[in-house]
Design an enzyme around this catalytic site. Structure first.
Site: not given
Length: 302
Positions: A93, A95
């Protein structure tokens, strides 16, 4: 997560420079493990392995006991089968995982709406509201912003998470494939992936007209299911077993990906995500994922 069979290994990792990992602390962990071998240092005062054989005790009991000990001493602990710990595929991922920010929140700041958008982001990442409608709502609030703001955010607001580049560069140097898979936007995943050295990146596409954001995002939305499908697709394309894959993330939209991976790790994650993941990083940085795979300090590409 696949069932764990002996022999196994427990990896204890402390924050760099914390001084929290020494021989006496390793001895405490050793005493908690059944049929344990002599500890091996992966990085002095930072990471160590202890091989062990579960015997009649369940692995969940061993893992729970050691992780509880680790949290009480502010060190991260990973318990895995020894034979399959080295991974050939990493999905990450972006953010609040590879970078320290939520890009959409930083964009919203330029519209004077950061507090409002951040609150929605937090609820979505905790799994309290559905990801897709929450994304559309937040993107709608960005309508009219000049797309040039993205370059400003990248240059002035976005910081790489410590250990992120080490993780990607080291795994690639040892033959692994690394993919950045984000519910954020390609305007950010592209530059971030390039800075870190990923093989590929995937994200959502913000629609633009006449140099400004329209407040819309292209279909289909890349969310929880798309991250899961990306893992399966890449795993199959590379001819890897499930055991050979690793995923890392912090939010509810990462849960399916983390569960499907051979080793899914929650990074400074929301409580529900940390509870469901196969492993968790609560204290250290992303280089902990290298030690979890058995890399030593000498192996790491810095």
């Amino acid at each position: 997560m696949p069932s764990i069979t002996p022999p196994c290994v427990a990896t204890i990792v402390a924050r760099k420079g914390s001084g929290l990992l020494d021989r006496s602390r390793i001895a405490e962990a050793f005493a908690l493990l059944p049929d344990a071998a002599e500890p091996t240092w992966l990085a002095p005062a930072e990471a160590a392995d202890i091989a062990f054989t579960p015997g009649d005790e369940t692995m969940s009991a061993v893992k729970s006991r050691l992780e509880h000990w680790g949290r009480s001493h502010e060190v991260d602990v990973f318990v895995q089968p020894q034979a399959t710990r080295r991974k050939g595929l990493l999905l990450a991922d972006m953010d609040s995982t590879l970078i320290g920010q939520e890009c959409i929140d930083e964009l919203a700041d330029f519209a004077g709406l950061k507090a409002h958008v951040s609150a929605i982001t937090e609820r979505a990442m905790r799994g309290e509201i559905a990801f897709e409608p929450a994304l559309r709502e937040r993107v709608g609030l960005l309508a009219g912003l000049p797309v040039s703001i993205v370059a400003t955010v990248l240059a002035e607001r976005i910081t790489l998470t410590p250990g992120a580049r080490m993780l990607v560069q080291t795994m690639r140097a040892h033959g692994a494939y690394c993919a950045l898979v984000s519910g954020g936007f390609t305007l950010f995943t592209g530059p971030v992936a390039e800075r870190l050295g990923f093989d590929e990146n995937r994200g959502n596409v913000l629609l633009i007209k006449d140099g400004t954001l329209t407040g819309q995002v292209a279909d289909p939305i890349l969310g929880r299911e798309a991250k899961l499908h990306a893992l399966i697709e890449l795993r199959d394309r590379l001819g890897l077993t499930a055991d050979a894959t690793m995923a890392v993330g912090d939010g509810a939209n990462d849960l399916a990906m983390l569960d499907e991976a051979g080793f899914g790790v929650a990074f400074h994650a929301k409580p529900a995500v940390a509870a469901a993941a196969h492993g968790r990083i609560d204290h250290g940085d992303l280089s902990a994922l290298l030690y979890a795979q058995g890399y030593t300090a000498a192996d790491i590409v810095s």
